[in-house]
Motif scaffolding. Sequence first.
Motif, PDB file in Angstrom:
ATOM      1  N   TRP A 563       0.840  -1.208   0.000  1.00  0.00           N
ATOM      2  CA  TRP A 563       0.000   0.000   0.000  1.00  0.00           C
ATOM      3  C   TRP A 563       0.872   1.255   0.000  1.00  0.00           C
ATOM      4  CZ3 TRP A 563      -4.457   2.720  -0.227  1.00  0.00           C
ATOM      5  CH2 TRP A 563      -4.506   3.935   0.453  1.00  0.00           C
ATOM      6  N   LYS A 564       1.926   1.253   0.819  1.00  0.00           N
ATOM      7  CA  LYS A 564       2.801   2.413   0.893  1.00  0.00           C
ATOM      8  C   LYS A 564       3.477   2.673  -0.454  1.00  0.00           C
ATOM      9  CE  LYS A 564       3.886   3.909   4.802  1.00  0.00           C
ATOM     10  NZ  LYS A 564       3.329   5.043   5.608  1.00  0.00           N
ATOM     11  N   ARG A 565       3.833   1.585  -1.158  1.00  0.00           N
ATOM     12  CA  ARG A 565       4.402   1.739  -2.503  1.00  0.00           C
ATOM     13  C   ARG A 565       3.383   2.370  -3.439  1.00  0.00           C
ATOM     14  NH1 ARG A 565       6.588  -3.739  -4.761  1.00  0.00           N
ATOM     15  NH2 ARG A 565       6.844  -2.385  -6.596  1.00  0.00           N
ATOM     16  N   ALA A 566       2.140   1.927  -3.332  1.00  0.00           N
ATOM     17  CA  ALA A 566       1.084   2.480  -4.184  1.00  0.00           C
ATOM     18  C   ALA A 566       0.889   3.966  -3.897  1.00  0.00           C
ATOM     19  CB  ALA A 566      -0.219   1.715  -3.958  1.00  0.00           C
ATOM     20  N   VAL A 567       0.963   4.345  -2.618  1.00  0.00           N
ATOM     21  CA  VAL A 567       0.833   5.756  -2.257  1.00  0.00           C
ATOM     22  C   VAL A 567       1.930   6.579  -2.919  1.00  0.00           C
ATOM     23  CG1 VAL A 567       1.008   7.392  -0.339  1.00  0.00           C
ATOM     24  CG2 VAL A 567      -0.375   5.327  -0.081  1.00  0.00           C
ATOM     25  N   GLN A 568       3.146   6.068  -2.915  1.00  0.00           N
ATOM     26  CA  GLN A 568       4.244   6.783  -3.561  1.00  0.00           C
ATOM     27  C   GLN A 568       3.975   6.976  -5.052  1.00  0.00           C
ATOM     28  OE1 GLN A 568       6.842   8.272  -1.999  1.00  0.00           O
ATOM     29  NE2 GLN A 568       5.816   7.621  -0.112  1.00  0.00           N
ATOM     30  N   LYS A 569       3.371   5.960  -5.675  1.00  0.00           N
ATOM     31  CA  LYS A 569       3.045   6.047  -7.102  1.00  0.00           C
ATOM     32  C   LYS A 569       1.999   7.124  -7.378  1.00  0.00           C
ATOM     33  CE  LYS A 569       5.532   2.377  -8.348  1.00  0.00           C
ATOM     34  NZ  LYS A 569       6.726   2.509  -9.204  1.00  0.00           N
ATOM     35  N   SER A 570       1.179   7.432  -6.373  1.00  0.00           N
ATOM     36  CA  SER A 570       0.093   8.404  -6.581  1.00  0.00           C
ATOM     37  C   SER A 570       0.571   9.850  -6.507  1.00  0.00           C
ATOM     38  CB  SER A 570      -1.011   8.188  -5.539  1.00  0.00           C
ATOM     39  OG  SER A 570      -0.621   8.675  -4.266  1.00  0.00           O
ATOM     40  N   MET A 571       1.786  10.061  -6.049  1.00  0.00           N
ATOM     41  CA  MET A 571       2.270  11.417  -5.801  1.00  0.00           C
ATOM     42  C   MET A 571       2.783  12.099  -7.064  1.00  0.00           C
ATOM     43  SD  MET A 571       4.227  11.124  -2.154  1.00  0.00           S
ATOM     44  CE  MET A 571       3.401  10.503  -0.684  1.00  0.00           C
ATOM     45  N   ASN A 572       2.800  13.432  -7.002  1.00  0.00           N
ATOM     46  CA  ASN A 572       3.388  14.286  -8.050  1.00  0.00           C
ATOM     47  C   ASN A 572       2.685  14.143  -9.397  1.00  0.00           C
ATOM     48  OD1 ASN A 572       5.472  15.184  -6.223  1.00  0.00           O
ATOM     49  ND2 ASN A 572       6.454  13.196  -6.533  1.00  0.00           N
ATOM     50  N   TRP A 573       1.380  13.941  -9.360  1.00  0.00           N
ATOM     51  CA  TRP A 573       0.614  13.852 -10.599  1.00  0.00           C
ATOM     52  C   TRP A 573       0.128  15.215 -11.069  1.00  0.00           C
ATOM     53  CZ3 TRP A 573      -0.571   9.884 -13.933  1.00  0.00           C
ATOM     54  CH2 TRP A 573      -0.169   8.598 -13.531  1.00  0.00           C
ATOM     55  N   GLU A 574      -0.079  16.105 -10.139  1.00  0.00           N
ATOM     56  CA  GLU A 574      -0.750  17.352 -10.502  1.00  0.00           C
ATOM     57  C   GLU A 574      -0.201  18.480  -9.650  1.00  0.00           C
ATOM     58  OE1 GLU A 574      -2.145  19.383 -12.700  1.00  0.00           O
ATOM     59  OE2 GLU A 574      -3.392  17.663 -13.136  1.00  0.00           O
ATOM     60  N   THR A 575      -0.365  19.698 -10.158  1.00  0.00           N
ATOM     61  CA  THR A 575      -0.024  20.886  -9.381  1.00  0.00           C
ATOM     62  C   THR A 575      -1.264  21.744  -9.254  1.00  0.00           C
ATOM     63  OG1 THR A 575       0.649  22.080 -11.364  1.00  0.00           O
ATOM     64  CG2 THR A 575       2.372  20.885 -10.166  1.00  0.00           C
ATOM     65  N   THR A 576      -1.300  22.576  -8.218  1.00  0.00           N
ATOM     66  CA  THR A 576      -2.470  23.431  -8.013  1.00  0.00           C
ATOM     67  C   THR A 576      -2.521  24.571  -9.008  1.00  0.00           C
ATOM     68  OG1 THR A 576      -1.253  24.730  -6.391  1.00  0.00           O
ATOM     69  CG2 THR A 576      -2.601  22.921  -5.572  1.00  0.00           C
ATOM     70  N   GLU A 577      -1.372  24.963  -9.559  1.00  0.00           N
ATOM     71  CA  GLU A 577      -1.330  26.066 -10.519  1.00  0.00           C
ATOM     72  C   GLU A 577      -1.024  25.524 -11.907  1.00  0.00           C
ATOM     73  OE1 GLU A 577      -2.049  29.199 -10.042  1.00  0.00           O
ATOM     74  OE2 GLU A 577      -2.501  28.848  -7.940  1.00  0.00           O
ATOM     75  N   PRO A 578      -1.890  25.762 -12.895  1.00  0.00           N
ATOM     76  CA  PRO A 578      -1.619  25.285 -14.248  1.00  0.00           C
ATOM     77  C   PRO A 578      -0.506  26.076 -14.907  1.00  0.00           C
ATOM     78  CG  PRO A 578      -3.538  26.697 -14.255  1.00  0.00           C
ATOM     79  CD  PRO A 578      -3.131  26.549 -12.809  1.00  0.00           C
ATOM     80  N   VAL A 579       0.208  25.419 -15.803  1.00  0.00           N
ATOM     81  CA  VAL A 579       1.222  26.098 -16.600  1.00  0.00           C
ATOM     82  C   VAL A 579       0.658  26.243 -18.007  1.00  0.00           C
ATOM     83  CG1 VAL A 579       3.574  26.013 -17.478  1.00  0.00           C
ATOM     84  CG2 VAL A 579       3.051  25.079 -15.217  1.00  0.00           C
ATOM     85  N   GLY A 580       0.469  27.471 -18.452  1.00  0.00           N
ATOM     86  CA  GLY A 580      -0.174  27.686 -19.740  1.00  0.00           C
ATOM     87  C   GLY A 580       0.774  28.251 -20.771  1.00  0.00           C
ATOM     88  N   ASN A 581       0.282  28.420 -22.001  1.00  0.00           N
ATOM     89  CA  ASN A 581       1.106  28.971 -23.078  1.00  0.00           C
ATOM     90  C   ASN A 581       0.740  30.418 -23.383  1.00  0.00           C
ATOM     91  OD1 ASN A 581      -1.335  28.747 -24.342  1.00  0.00           O
ATOM     92  ND2 ASN A 581      -0.717  27.077 -25.713  1.00  0.00           N
ATOM     93  N   GLY A 582      -0.021  31.007 -22.446  1.00  0.00           N
ATOM     94  CA  GLY A 582      -0.358  32.422 -22.629  1.00  0.00           C
ATOM     95  C   GLY A 582      -1.770  32.652 -23.080  1.00  0.00           C
ATOM     96  N   ASN A 583      -2.396  31.649 -23.695  1.00  0.00           N
ATOM     97  CA  ASN A 583      -3.775  31.826 -24.146  1.00  0.00           C
ATOM     98  C   ASN A 583      -4.729  30.906 -23.405  1.00  0.00           C
ATOM     99  OD1 ASN A 583      -3.158  29.358 -25.163  1.00  0.00           O
ATOM    100  ND2 ASN A 583      -3.317  29.934 -27.341  1.00  0.00           N
ATOM    101  N   GLY A 584      -4.320  30.467 -22.210  1.00  0.00           N
ATOM    102  CA  GLY A 584      -5.200  29.639 -21.398  1.00  0.00           C
ATOM    103  C   GLY A 584      -5.100  28.175 -21.664  1.00  0.00           C
TER     104      GLY A 584
END
Length: 615
Positions: A563-584
Amino acid sequence: MNGSMAASSHRVTLGPLVAAIDQGTSSTRFLVFNSKTAELLSHHQVELKQSFPKEGWVEEDPKEILQSVYECMERTCEKLTQLNIDISNIKAIGVTNQRETTLVWDKETGEPLYNAIGNVSVVPPPFSRASFFDPLSTRPTARAHGRPKGQVAALYWAGLCGCEVTEICRSVWLDLRTQSTVERLISKTPGRNKNHLKHKTGLPISTYFSAVKLRWLMDNVDEVHQAVVSHRAMFGTVDSWLIWCLTGGKSGGVHCTDVTNASRTMLFNIHTLDWDPELCKYFGIPMEILPRVRSSSEIYGLVKSGALSGIPISGCLGDQSAALVGQMCFQDGQAKNTYGTGCFLLRNTGAKPVMSDHGLLTTVAYQLGRDKPACYALEGSVAIAGAVVRWLRDNLGIIGSSEELEKLAASVGTSYGCYFVPAFSGLYAPYWEPSARGIICGLTQFTNKSHVAFAALEAVCFQTREILDAMNQDSGIPLTQLQVDGGMTSNKLLMQLQADILCIPVVKPSMPETTALGAAMAAGAAEGVSVWSLNPEDLSEVTSEKFEPQINPDESEFRYARWKRAVQKSMNWETTEPVGNGNGEASIFSSIPLGFYILGSMLMLVGAKYLAGPE
């Protein structure tokens, strides 16, 4: 005549009765217990409405809350009379309530100056997670851009202070109006440290607790501001409002709270057990509007009207503390877990507060008498428990009901190596990783929906173990038995899995109303009432069902490690702030691994051409 004699005899054998007001976010209940046997004799429940005046705001009408209490009291008394139970045998009333919900009222008119500001509720359309996050990519949608950061990020942090979080498209949210207030307060701290006050309060600076809601009311509601300036304002959590009204209101009502509710305001010093002048100064709160802090078990005042006029109100506990008392977790190291949409775990740490190094909250568990010492607790929450059942039902459609989930999982008795991490909106204690996302891993060609169902139940148990492991590390005392309550405890397979994964017994009382029972026990034990003894040798033997571990500890540890290994796999999938190309629109480089891959490939091609030399 025989029937009358039987009824009379029945009344005599019941002995003293104790009642409890159980005031929650969605309903109010009034319950009456036999103080000698802890048997529930009768109760009545009234549902409450919540209002959403703006997106992300959660409010309740204080008058509706009060009226629901009176209605429940009167209807319960009628039911007791129909059962030939003499209501004059009710010797005391306890109060247990939703914590942190904030009210301000005028002490001269008795009128609320604003609605009660709550903590959590299911947000109605159109303000839902679906409208802010794409259900496939989970990236913020165009609708999220331009919103206050607190609104977009709130889902990630809702679990920080025990707030429940439900499935992806039906989220439970904090009331968000105080986000800017919190940011302003944190900016005043050295290093913008949200734990700056934790040494006094046991809590992080958060939208969850009462002080920031009170500060918001003073800053944004003119009626509240004017009442404070003219010394007419009274502040309280729901317990304070109810006790003040029931004991006379503007005609001599008692303005008080207990240590457990006070400890959730951020204005209370959990060491001195009183309001702290420095904390009040930090939040800009005049101390004169605060209720007097009392113990959890003493006579506060008498009910002034209705069928129970003259009965003392003599017990008061926040809901999670009341459940701890109702589960009779009076010894250092004992713990209870309430299984609902999420899970709330409280662990008694004895007469000294334990500060957590693992993201848990330190709170006052109870103080059962004016001259008794306070006991403290560590508190942690599992964000996704019952919510995962609804996700399997509503989002995937693999079950039709919670009962079907148990049958489906029991049909295979194993996850077949499948692990389900329901980090739909990040990971909370002990990880605090908002970038995590839910995953199901370990799938093979033989995996079917029954294995996924089993893995979902295991996920609840694994998350509970992680919180309890953190509590064990913080307290230094290993847990030997877990008391449980809440709706999910009716799932016997879940309870057995919990015992197997914790490697300790799990005990479920046959009487499920542990929260109300805790308030009744505190009221009945109060000096001047004394109809309910809390001495260990005198406590009623509550019948319960015990689930003993049935698997080898090595197997349990192996599954937990996976389970702990699976938890590690779930991390770093998303960030709270999107990175855009300037037009959304999202850039390909908003996916860092893909960006490195493309950039690396280009460099390799250039390098190869250079090494090859001219043709």
